[in-house]
Design an enzyme around this catalytic site. Sequence first.
Site, PDB file in Angstrom:
ATOM      1  N   HIS A  49     -50.630-103.504  83.490  1.00 27.67           N
ATOM      2  CA  HIS A  49     -51.375-102.479  84.222  1.00 27.67           C
ATOM      3  C   HIS A  49     -52.420-103.207  85.065  1.00 27.67           C
ATOM      4  CE1 HIS A  49     -54.302 -99.181  84.751  1.00 27.67           C
ATOM      5  NE2 HIS A  49     -53.321 -98.358  84.467  1.00 27.67           N
ATOM      6  N   ASP A  69     -54.051-105.630  75.766  1.00 31.63           N
ATOM      7  CA  ASP A  69     -54.247-104.306  76.352  1.00 31.63           C
ATOM      8  C   ASP A  69     -53.446-103.318  75.494  1.00 31.63           C
ATOM      9  OD1 ASP A  69     -54.147-101.950  77.723  1.00 31.63           O
ATOM     10  OD2 ASP A  69     -53.408-102.809  79.603  1.00 31.63           O
ATOM     11  N   GLN A  86     -51.586 -98.320  75.645  1.00 32.09           N
ATOM     12  CA  GLN A  86     -50.388 -97.529  75.360  1.00 32.09           C
ATOM     13  C   GLN A  86     -49.838 -97.824  73.961  1.00 32.09           C
ATOM     14  OE1 GLN A  86     -49.370 -95.140  77.283  1.00 32.09           O
ATOM     15  NE2 GLN A  86     -50.371 -95.632  79.232  1.00 32.09           N
ATOM     16  N   LYS A 111     -56.293 -91.389  76.042  1.00 32.87           N
ATOM     17  CA  LYS A 111     -54.841 -91.499  75.891  1.00 32.87           C
ATOM     18  C   LYS A 111     -54.419 -91.338  74.439  1.00 32.87           C
ATOM     19  CE  LYS A 111     -54.396 -94.801  79.715  1.00 32.87           C
ATOM     20  NZ  LYS A 111     -53.746 -94.159  80.852  1.00 32.87           N
ATOM     21  N   CYS A 156     -50.221 -97.595  88.550  1.00 30.27           N
ATOM     22  CA  CYS A 156     -51.175 -98.708  88.423  1.00 30.27           C
ATOM     23  C   CYS A 156     -50.502 -99.946  87.883  1.00 30.27           C
ATOM     24  CB  CYS A 156     -52.354 -98.340  87.533  1.00 30.27           C
ATOM     25  SG  CYS A 156     -53.273 -96.950  88.132  1.00 30.27           S
TER      26      CYS A 156
END
Lengths: 401, 401, 140, 140
Positions: free
Chosen positions: A115, A192, A195, A218, A355
């Site tokens: 991302h 990261d 997700q 999220k 993104c």
Amino acid sequence: MMNNPWVNDFPQLKNGMIYFDTAATSLKPQAVIDMVDHYYKDLSANIHRGMYEAAVEATTLYEETRETVARFIQADSEEVIYTRGTTSGLNLVAFSYGLNQLKEGDEIIVSELEHHSSFLPWQAVAKKIGAVLKFVPLDEEGRITIAAFQSVLTERTKIVALTYVSNVMGFITPIQEIISLAHEVGAIVVVDAAQAIQHLDINVKELDCDFLAFSGHKMLGPTGIGILYGKAEHLKIMEPFEYGGDMNEDVEKDLSTWKQYPQKFEAGTMPIASVIGLKTAVEYIQNIGLETISDHIEKVHRYAIAQISQIRDVSIYNKSSETGIIAFNLENVPSHDAITFFAEHNIAIRAGQHCAKLICDWLGIHSCLRASIYLYNTYKDVDYFTQVIKQAVAYFKELGF
Amino acid sequence: MMNNPWVNDFPQLKNGMIYFDTAATSLKPQAVIDMVDHYYKDLSANIHRGMYEAAVEATTLYEETRETVARFIQADSEEVIYTRGTTSGLNLVAFSYGLNQLKEGDEIIVSELEHHSSFLPWQAVAKKIGAVLKFVPLDEEGRITIAAFQSVLTERTKIVALTYVSNVMGFITPIQEIISLAHEVGAIVVVDAAQAIQHLDINVKELDCDFLAFSGHKMLGPTGIGILYGKAEHLKIMEPFEYGGDMNEDVEKDLSTWKQYPQKFEAGTMPIASVIGLKTAVEYIQNIGLETISDHIEKVHRYAIAQISQIRDVSIYNKSSETGIIAFNLENVPSHDAITFFAEHNIAIRAGQHCAKLICDWLGIHSCLRASIYLYNTYKDVDYFTQVIKQAVAYFKELGF
Amino acid sequence: MSGLDNLYREVIMEHYKNPRNKGLVEDSTYKTFRIKNPSCGDDITIQSLVVDGIIKDCRQEGHGCSISMASASVLTEIMIGKTVAEALTVAENYLNMVSNKEYDEALDLEEAEVFSGVRQFPARVKCASIAWVAFKDTLK
Amino acid sequence: MSGLDNLYREVIMEHYKNPRNKGLVEDSTYKTFRIKNPSCGDDITIQSLVVDGIIKDCRQEGHGCSISMASASVLTEIMIGKTVAEALTVAENYLNMVSNKEYDEALDLEEAEVFSGVRQFPARVKCASIAWVAFKDTLK
Ligand SMILES: Cc1ncc(COP(=O)(O)O)c(C=O)c1O
Ligand SMILES: Cc1ncc(COP(=O)(O)O)c(C=O)c1O
């Protein structure tokens, strides 16, 4: 087929929308909304410095959130930093750790699956310092493999910044093995987890990652709050990223000193309502259980892939995705044309580059549609979605696309 | 004495608390709470990239907020940047503008009235660069005067970072004159308006300030959102402060480009619910009118000063404050002892250094009590407060303080 | 579906499939302006050649959705031959029309009129505007 | 008011007004630890002299509210003469008591017992803890 027991917890689903856009932001269960409400209605008070009841309760909830989050990812609570979101957390690492620890010629490993929030801070730091960005070559599916990672890992690697789960492809990175390989050459790993946090049981001690960032919005929580986990040994040596109220120990005209981590990274009034709401979101997830959640997603996802892949003139880019994200296009139909058709049919999916332009480049496409499945999605949602995809294909074909 | 027509708008007052802590954070009117709720219940959707109805409405409200805020301070809407709060806004200026524009020996003017969030970023930048921090000498009351400002202004002054209203003393800085003097030597002026925005009618074009920052949570709005106003000519040349999703124009492996301001400063998912709630807060203030608000505060404040200054063994440090902030101590009673007494009596005030240690040093005190009056406070609140102060004085005297 | 049909008018599809004045020229007397919309992947470049206050040529190139492509094509066709002043008035009114703001309904927008359906699709306003904004920039 | 009276017990006031072992010594055999709490302005330094595992002396200095000052004074009085192990056990239990966590109620906290009223005032727990935390650090 069973009824989905969670749908009713999400007020937004009451208006009939089919929500396949969790990868952008999740819906919020009523309990989270109520908690935010509770703060604004009953506790509106700045924390840490008030003595009256509301301030004390707000402070307690605020600090309990840290402990709740810490237990959720198996961190120590001082290693849990509140941020504005994943983006802010990753920038904090890049600028407070990276910029001060790297030197010219050092290597930073990233990937085309990143991302922009996991890539651009390192691109900027690399440019400022003269460090070298290296990309893990993706395999034919678009995955990061251990072997490919090893092919770019060198003694000069100082930082590895990788996504745990890709927000376009939904693939899970073999991050644990990567972390241990990176540590062998003395590199640190920034994960990261934007997700991943809502899908996977994350144990930062077991992963042994150095930093890990995610966003509340999220994972069923409020907007404006994220978490950065950092290993104590790193947090200790890092400079603050922002300076201001509440993060200092002593302020003199010529020199000031900072509090311990995590406070030294939390300057000024934090997003209190959102912090407190995040506690409820984590508890909501814990009550259901991440295993139950991913089982459900897997079933619905498998069902969706089976249905959608039978439709002619639809390309799916990630049939083997593990996490309920479907990246696809209607053949010859630009994704922004297609998306309007879905919106007209009350289906929330997303079109564009998400993104993550580098993975679109890698796929050789300008953009794509993305549907993401979560807890509150049902087989019925998928049936309707499938039917609308078919209609869309027919509609655009007739128009002459 | 008239009834306060606004009290009923604030649900938190229903439980009988006397709230004199607006300078820390304000209470929220029901309308703001409802707007935040509306987002979470009906619109939960990430902005700018969705086509479905909720996403479109969320995006519209999000961008309308920018216009509402722009009109509120007479800025152009592109000059309005969303931040996490005043602290983040002031750090953005210090690190994106200051760090890149200043050089060794340049001078930065600040004051001992600054909140740590307006002082520490510049202390850090000065240290990094070798710039010189200069303090406006305060007058005998603790005010910044034009003459005193002129005494430290030189041709080497490049930045003036001053508070518009002090969060401890409540004094209004003669900022307009200071700005025009600063501009004469080519310095830019960064205004900390965290305590001004809810009291004063601010017209950034008329002030001609270069930057101005404030927080939503102190002006009846949600936590986690602030505004940084910046003049277009500065925003144009500034580097982003954070890098990530949504702020870039093009991303390539080796080089990326940014969107125009304000977007280039808004990386990743912003605190959408809080942004939207801020719109309602501004509208609430506009509907009543800043003049009505400050008239009300002035009356209640004058009444409070008249009452409290008659109590023996109470020192007030800022009797002439223009903005409803009362900084005081009970003689011989450390503020943290005193505050517990008020908390027990359901009065929300604050004790400590109020993130403004330098003014405590200047006053020669370790800490003080601060009561701050706003819209929803009444003469009756003051009567009760006065009575409790008297009781407190007696209580602690008897204990032997 | 009437909304969608209103958006995808025949003229639009026709321009999408047979874009006019496509392809850039390497000629420095042309003014060139490129706009990318990174969230959707639109990327459009417009070139204008102005001689004595008249737009002698207008070119376009790029990729994106049908609305952005078609509007670029229609733009070039309409603009060639107009004075700069006329062109700016038309562009201004077109942009106001698609974004559902007030505009001069008496003004003839010619084929660009077909983009009026965009008003019902706030999320597509950018698609219909991007070429026209780029065009305005070539006249600066 | 019973809550407040429970907080401001006579012993506490007595220590606040007549602090024991106040004033630091310039002696490098003492271990010194200072803690500042910038939000309230508390600033406390504790010194300990340990010889053969026994706390021979304990000093305190600083400023702050009555609770923090009195608890520093009580601390020094209690600790002198204890073994390091005993001292740590007492400190641990005291800190748990004031923060309303579980602690060994059978253990004699001596005069420090009077700080049990702090439990009802979560916002004052820090005041009652600061000297004791600093003390523990001098034993590290
Ligand atoms: C004058 C002043 N400046 C800056 C700040 C910092 O604002 P925030 O904590 O919302 O970032 C405050 C409030 O704490 C303040 O009163
Ligand atoms: C993989 C990934 N990383 C980072 C981000 C950025 O998160 P946020 O926008 O909440 O800062 C996102 C979401 O947009 C994401 O999906």
